[in-house]
Design an enzyme around this catalytic site. Sequence first.
Site, PDB file in Angstrom:
ATOM      1  CB  SER A  53      -0.778   0.072   1.391  1.00 47.33           C
ATOM      2  OG  SER A  53      -1.772   0.984   1.373  1.00 47.33           O
ATOM      3  CB  ILE A  55       5.065   5.604   1.466  1.00 51.14           C
ATOM      4  CG1 ILE A  55       4.159   6.966   1.262  1.00 51.14           C
ATOM      5  CG2 ILE A  55       6.452   5.428   1.250  1.00 51.14           C
ATOM      6  CD1 ILE A  55       4.631   7.504   2.555  1.00 51.14           C
ATOM      7  CB  SER A 179       6.169  10.544  10.566  1.00 53.90           C
ATOM      8  OG  SER A 179       5.305  11.719  10.502  1.00 53.90           O
ATOM      9  CE1 TYR A 205       2.412   7.205  11.529  1.00 51.28           C
ATOM     10  CE2 TYR A 205       2.693   9.447  12.191  1.00 51.28           C
ATOM     11  CZ  TYR A 205       3.052   8.427  11.387  1.00 51.28           C
ATOM     12  OH  TYR A 205       3.434   8.544  10.170  1.00 51.28           O
ATOM     13  CE  LYS A 209       6.119   6.415  11.673  1.00 46.81           C
ATOM     14  NZ  LYS A 209       6.547   5.696  10.669  1.00 46.81           N
ATOM     15  CB  THR A 240      -0.880   6.846   1.281  1.00 47.27           C
ATOM     16  OG1 THR A 240      -0.968   7.149   2.863  1.00 47.27           O
ATOM     17  CG2 THR A 240       0.501   7.377   0.788  1.00 47.27           C
TER      18      THR A 240
HETATM   19  N1  LIG Z   1       1.456   9.426   4.159  1.00 49.29           N
HETATM   20  C1  LIG Z   1       1.896  10.120   4.415  1.00 49.29           C
HETATM   21  O1  LIG Z   1       1.923  11.420   4.294  1.00 49.29           O
HETATM   22  C2  LIG Z   1       3.099   9.642   5.594  1.00 49.29           C
HETATM   23  C3  LIG Z   1       3.538  10.850   6.047  1.00 49.29           C
HETATM   24  C4  LIG Z   1       4.738  10.530   7.282  1.00 49.29           C
HETATM   25  C5  LIG Z   1       5.105   9.306   7.254  1.00 49.29           C
HETATM   26  N2  LIG Z   1       4.453   8.159   6.628  1.00 49.29           N
HETATM   27  C6  LIG Z   1       4.879   6.819   6.997  1.00 49.29           C
HETATM   28  O2  LIG Z   1       4.881   6.275   5.875  1.00 49.29           O
HETATM   29  C7  LIG Z   1       4.817   4.560   5.880  1.00 49.29           C
HETATM   30  C8  LIG Z   1       3.780   4.301   4.945  1.00 49.29           C
HETATM   31  O3  LIG Z   1       2.857   5.117   5.183  1.00 49.29           O
HETATM   32  P1  LIG Z   1       1.446   5.255   4.178  1.00 49.29           P
HETATM   33  O4  LIG Z   1       0.999   6.424   4.060  1.00 49.29           O
HETATM   34  O5  LIG Z   1       1.746   4.657   2.943  1.00 49.29           O
HETATM   35  O6  LIG Z   1       0.404   4.200   4.890  1.00 49.29           O
HETATM   36  P2  LIG Z   1      -0.560   2.923   4.218  1.00 49.29           P
HETATM   37  O7  LIG Z   1      -1.059   3.320   2.781  1.00 49.29           O
HETATM   38  O8  LIG Z   1      -1.553   2.666   5.374  1.00 49.29           O
HETATM   39  O9  LIG Z   1       0.540   1.851   4.116  1.00 49.29           O
HETATM   40  C9  LIG Z   1       0.961   1.163   5.389  1.00 49.29           C
HETATM   41  C10 LIG Z   1       1.450  -0.166   5.051  1.00 49.29           C
HETATM   42  O10 LIG Z   1       1.942  -0.572   6.356  1.00 49.29           O
HETATM   43  C11 LIG Z   1       1.358  -2.047   6.708  1.00 49.29           C
HETATM   44  N3  LIG Z   1       1.300  -2.396   7.917  1.00 49.29           N
HETATM   45  C12 LIG Z   1       0.902  -1.821   9.108  1.00 49.29           C
HETATM   46  N4  LIG Z   1       1.048  -2.450  10.136  1.00 49.29           N
HETATM   47  C13 LIG Z   1       1.626  -3.405   9.696  1.00 49.29           C
HETATM   48  C14 LIG Z   1       2.254  -4.717  10.561  1.00 49.29           C
HETATM   49  N5  LIG Z   1       1.906  -4.584  11.696  1.00 49.29           N
HETATM   50  N6  LIG Z   1       2.967  -5.730   9.766  1.00 49.29           N
HETATM   51  C15 LIG Z   1       2.915  -5.589   8.303  1.00 49.29           C
HETATM   52  N7  LIG Z   1       2.468  -4.541   7.830  1.00 49.29           N
HETATM   53  C16 LIG Z   1       1.941  -3.667   8.296  1.00 49.29           C
HETATM   54  C17 LIG Z   1      -0.013  -1.884   5.932  1.00 49.29           C
HETATM   55  O11 LIG Z   1      -0.513  -3.130   5.692  1.00 49.29           O
HETATM   56  P3  LIG Z   1      -2.043  -3.290   5.584  1.00 49.29           P
HETATM   57  O12 LIG Z   1      -2.614  -2.672   4.131  1.00 49.29           O
HETATM   58  O13 LIG Z   1      -2.356  -4.686   5.694  1.00 49.29           O
HETATM   59  O14 LIG Z   1      -2.900  -2.387   6.667  1.00 49.29           O
HETATM   60  C18 LIG Z   1       0.380  -1.011   4.763  1.00 49.29           C
HETATM   61  O15 LIG Z   1       0.785  -1.938   3.664  1.00 49.29           O
HETATM   62  C19 LIG Z   1       4.340   4.483   7.523  1.00 49.29           C
HETATM   63  O16 LIG Z   1       5.339   4.470   8.226  1.00 49.29           O
HETATM   64  C20 LIG Z   1       3.874   6.047   7.860  1.00 49.29           C
HETATM   65  O17 LIG Z   1       3.844   6.290   9.239  1.00 49.29           O
HETATM   66  C21 LIG Z   1       3.402   8.321   5.845  1.00 49.29           C
END
Ligand SMILES: NC(=O)c1ccc[n+]([C@@H]2O[C@H](COP(=O)([O-])OP(=O)(O)OC[C@H]3O[C@@H](n4cnc5c(N)ncnc54)[C@H](OP(=O)(O)O)[C@@H]3O)[C@@H](O)[C@H]2O)c1
Length: 319
Positions: A53, A55, A179, A205, A209, A240
């Site tokens: 999913s 990033i 983050s 969260y 981080k 995302t």
């Molecule tokens: N989007 C932003 O603006 C943003 C900003 C700062 C930091 N981040 C960081 O970027 C990273 C990716 O976030 P995203 O926005 O792409 O979110 P996302 O679309 O929710 O993707 C998160 C991924 O982590 C997986 N996951 C969660 N818990 C898990 C576990 N216990 N074991 C294995 N996989 C697990 C989810 O799996 P499922 O699909 O099965 O739930 C999903 O594939 C995260 O670390 C987030 O904190 C994102």
Amino acid sequence: MTTSAVVDELLDRTIALGYSRVGIGFRQRFWPTPDSDGENLAGATVLVTGANSGIGRAIAAGLAARGATVLMTVRDRSRGEAARRDLSAADPDADLVVERCDVSAFADIRAFAADLSGRHSRIDAVIHNAGVLPAQRTDSADGHELCLATHVLGPLLLTELLLPLLAAAPDPRVVLVSSGGMYTQSLDADDIEYQTGTYHGATAYARSKRIQVALLPLLAQRWAGRSVTVAAMHPGWADTPGLTQALPGFRRLFRPILRTPEQAADTAVWLTATTPTPPSGQFWHDRRMRPIHYLPTTRYTETTLEQVWRYCAGAIGLS
Ligand SMILES: NC(=O)c1ccc[n+]([C@@H]2O[C@H](COP(=O)([O-])OP(=O)(O)OC[C@H]3O[C@@H](n4cnc5c(N)ncnc54)[C@H](OP(=O)(O)O)[C@@H]3O)[C@@H](O)[C@H]2O)c1
């Protein structure tokens, strides 16, 4: 300082501009960091958590496009297979393998690492991208606050168990996807599990981080003996599934300027692939090293850091 460096720093401090697509657009236009010739990962095996999913999926695609075999590590195999099919349809040459592991659960991590060690002789990089922002307090299978377990304890344990495989690679790297939210928090060595006060998912969260970033110098030192380098990066604000689910109001407000997952993935892909190897133990955003504090209130002492490290190491059974 050059004008573009000043603007870059100003963007960072305004937060909204720096973390949005405006920031990366400016930096790519005025301060490009060309992909080096060394950004060829042919023959390398890289593991990306949360690769089904957002990033993580974009990181997997970016690394596969550079020739790596990508171990798309997911907690739900069917979601992982669906993502792999989509990525393969877009890039038929991509070498993508779905692996299953819940990175918040120690037993799962141990079994996964043992299984991988039986099937691989070397892993070149591990990208700890999996992330959660729970609506209410949730404990992991091992009884730890879920953000701490997913962002800190699980990645630590998985990396420690994979050290022999990493050490067998010529230039092994670990990347933690943190983050910018961590800038709001300090370390609380007396309440690492967030047991006091009203629980807010966004605070849990951001605290976890912060711990990822705070531990960087200790991890760099610890893993240097195996020649493993470690970096943390923050991706900015990206549109995302995770953001939509966790912060729908924020997404509605900022949607026009949110980054694409590919823009948010750029620095993690670059840190994994670029040569020469970036210095270990640093925090990055948009391919530049960044400070780990902007607010005086988030600073902590070495003693506090040591306490947090001892707690985390103890929780995963490290000596
Ligand atoms: N989007 C932003 O603006 C943003 C900003 C700062 C930091 N981040 C960081 O970027 C990273 C990716 O976030 P995203 O926005 O792409 O979110 P996302 O679309 O929710 O993707 C998160 C991924 O982590 C997986 N996951 C969660 N818990 C898990 C576990 N216990 N074991 C294995 N996989 C697990 C989810 O799996 P499922 O699909 O099965 O739930 C999903 O594939 C995260 O670390 C987030 O904190 C994102």
